[in-house]
Design a protein around this motif. Structure first.
Motif, mmCIF file in Angstrom:
data_model
loop_
_atom_site.group_PDB
_atom_site.id
_atom_site.type_symbol
_atom_site.label_atom_id
_atom_site.label_comp_id
_atom_site.label_asym_id
_atom_site.label_seq_id
_atom_site.Cartn_x
_atom_site.Cartn_y
_atom_site.Cartn_z
ATOM 1 N N ALA A 27 -5.192 5.207 -7.793
ATOM 2 C CA ALA A 27 -6.179 6.293 -7.754
ATOM 3 C C ALA A 27 -7.593 5.767 -8.048
ATOM 4 O O ALA A 27 -8.365 6.397 -8.775
ATOM 5 C CB ALA A 27 -5.793 7.389 -8.738
ATOM 6 N N GLY A 28 -7.895 4.589 -7.517
ATOM 7 C CA GLY A 28 -9.240 4.043 -7.677
ATOM 8 C C GLY A 28 -9.458 3.231 -8.932
ATOM 9 O O GLY A 28 -10.503 2.594 -9.081
ATOM 10 N N ASP A 49 0.862 -1.185 0.000
ATOM 11 C CA ASP A 49 0.000 0.000 0.000
ATOM 12 C C ASP A 49 0.892 1.227 0.000
ATOM 13 O O ASP A 49 1.819 1.331 0.825
ATOM 14 C CB ASP A 49 -0.909 0.017 1.234
ATOM 15 N N MET A 50 0.618 2.152 -0.924
ATOM 16 C CA MET A 50 1.458 3.345 -1.046
ATOM 17 C C MET A 50 0.586 4.579 -1.236
ATOM 18 O O MET A 50 -0.409 4.552 -1.957
ATOM 19 C CB MET A 50 2.433 3.204 -2.211
ATOM 20 N N GLU A 51 0.993 5.643 -0.572
ATOM 21 C CA GLU A 51 0.333 6.938 -0.731
ATOM 22 C C GLU A 51 1.384 7.958 -1.131
ATOM 23 O O GLU A 51 2.368 8.167 -0.433
ATOM 24 C CB GLU A 51 -0.340 7.359 0.574
ATOM 25 N N MET A 52 1.176 8.575 -2.297
ATOM 26 C CA MET A 52 2.176 9.496 -2.842
ATOM 27 C C MET A 52 1.609 10.901 -2.949
ATOM 28 O O MET A 52 0.502 11.099 -3.440
ATOM 29 C CB MET A 52 2.653 9.009 -4.217
ATOM 30 N N SER A 79 -6.173 17.936 -14.557
ATOM 31 C CA SER A 79 -6.197 16.796 -15.480
ATOM 32 C C SER A 79 -7.029 15.638 -14.934
ATOM 33 O O SER A 79 -7.196 14.624 -15.609
ATOM 34 C CB SER A 79 -4.769 16.314 -15.751
ATOM 35 N N GLY A 80 -7.538 15.793 -13.713
ATOM 36 C CA GLY A 80 -8.382 14.756 -13.128
ATOM 37 C C GLY A 80 -7.681 13.893 -12.092
ATOM 38 O O GLY A 80 -8.311 13.031 -11.465
ATOM 39 N N MET A 81 -6.388 14.116 -11.900
ATOM 40 C CA MET A 81 -5.646 13.327 -10.918
ATOM 41 C C MET A 81 -5.923 13.833 -9.513
ATOM 42 O O MET A 81 -5.843 15.042 -9.250
ATOM 43 C CB MET A 81 -4.139 13.376 -11.201
ATOM 44 N N GLN A 82 -6.258 12.923 -8.623
ATOM 45 C CA GLN A 82 -6.517 13.290 -7.240
ATOM 46 C C GLN A 82 -5.260 13.119 -6.405
ATOM 47 O O GLN A 82 -4.530 12.137 -6.547
ATOM 48 C CB GLN A 82 -7.641 12.429 -6.652
ATOM 49 N N LEU A 83 -5.004 14.094 -5.555
ATOM 50 C CA LEU A 83 -3.849 14.035 -4.658
ATOM 51 C C LEU A 83 -4.327 13.888 -3.212
ATOM 52 O O LEU A 83 -5.315 14.524 -2.824
ATOM 53 C CB LEU A 83 -3.004 15.302 -4.798
ATOM 54 N N PRO A 84 -3.673 13.071 -2.404
ATOM 55 C CA PRO A 84 -2.541 12.214 -2.761
ATOM 56 C C PRO A 84 -2.969 11.039 -3.643
ATOM 57 O O PRO A 84 -4.144 10.680 -3.684
ATOM 58 C CB PRO A 84 -2.036 11.725 -1.403
ATOM 59 N N ILE A 85 -2.002 10.452 -4.333
ATOM 60 C CA ILE A 85 -2.257 9.292 -5.174
ATOM 61 C C ILE A 85 -2.163 8.037 -4.301
ATOM 62 O O ILE A 85 -1.133 7.777 -3.673
ATOM 63 C CB ILE A 85 -1.234 9.216 -6.319
#
Length: 301
Positions: A126-127, A63-66, A81-87
């Protein structure tokens, strides 16, 4: 005091004294037994037996959270661009490997065949989930030889797979045979040894070099099993392949390992690790926190 009363009192006292001495003797015997167990010395050595089948089951969970750090304009461009943070990323990998040994020759080597009976990967970024159930090595048969201490040499890889997959298989074989190297001297409960294992974990646009130093502490000798506590220290170096930016990371972990002395082989190993790393790319800093679990089980038939 009447004679009968004195006799009764004396008899009770005698029985109590006998119970006391029995209890004292029991305590002393238990103490001697525990001391003997604690001082028992064993010589541990990994040995691959001829005409056997070793089935190795490996499971890796990560499991990683970036997070991404940079100027506000870059962050706004990423989020737009649609990317959610954190990844948030999750990965589960399962692998089953069968190794069959033949008769030992005059050169002390055994012919072996290896097959990857199962290779599956499930990951979510990211899901977005992807599942790989198709085993890319299902048709591959690895042929080679092995020494008694488990060193494997690959001669040929048969099957309808391309050269890239054959290269991957050779790398996997080298990883699987990275056995624990026990000290050449006898060990007793409380003794320990250390081993450093280098690893390369490729990530996009980077080559993550990881060194895992593991301390093996002999915790218990029971039922012909040597049980170890594991302590991991992780040091990471990230070298970017397109520029001079650098990254690094550190981590720790704990685990347990069971060595079957009757079969001279690893029976089970479980580890939990945690590490963090940072690296710079394209004017941004990527920071990640990771948790991983690894389980290895070996069954000799």
């Amino acid at each position: 005091m009447p004679q009968i009363e004195r006799n009764t009192t004396s008899l009770i006292k005698s029985k109590l004294d006998m119970k006391y001495y029995r209890l004292l003797l029991l305590v002393l015997m238990l103490g001697i037994t525990q001391f003997t167990i604690a001082q028992k010395k064993v010589l541990l050595k990994m040995i691959m037996a001829p005409n056997k089948t070793y089935k190795t089951l490996m499971t890796n969970v990560m499991d990683m959270e970036m997070t991404v750090k940079g100027d506000s304009a870059m962050i706004a461009q990423i989020t737009s661009s649609g990317m959610q943070l954190p990844i948030v990323m999750h990965m589960t990998q399962d692998m089953v490997v069968s190794t069959k040994t033949g008769a030992q020759g005059t050169d002390k080597k055994m012919p072996i065949t290896m097959t990857y009976d199962k290779v599956s990967l499930k990951q979510s970024v990211a899901g977005q989930e992807t599942i790989q159930d198709t085993n890319p090595f299902a048709d591959a048969v690895i042929e080679g030889s092995a020494t008694a201490d488990g060193k494997i040499s690959v001669d040929t890889i048969k099957g309808s797979i391309d050269e890239a997959l054959k290269t991957s298989l050779r790398q996997l074989v080298n990883t699987v045979q990275g056995n624990v190297k026990f000290p050449g001297s006898e060990m007793k409960v409380g003794d320990s040894f250390e081993q450093e294992v280098p690893m390369n974990l490729p990530i996009p646009q980077a080559d993550m070099k990881m060194k895992i130093n593991t301390k093996y502490i002999l915790k218990e000798i029971k039922d012909n099993k040597a049980i170890f506590d594991l302590k991991h220290d992780i040091v990471m170096d990230l070298s970017m392949d397109q520029n001079d930016n650098k990254g690094n990371g550190v981590g720790t972990g704990m685990g347990i390992m069971v060595f079957d002395m009757s079969k001279n082989t690893l029976q089970q190993s479980d580890s939990d690790i945690r590490f963090t790393f940072d690296f710079a790319v394209s004017g941004m800093t990527m920071s990640a926190t990771c948790k991983g679990k690894t389980s290895v089980k070996v069954n000799m038939q």
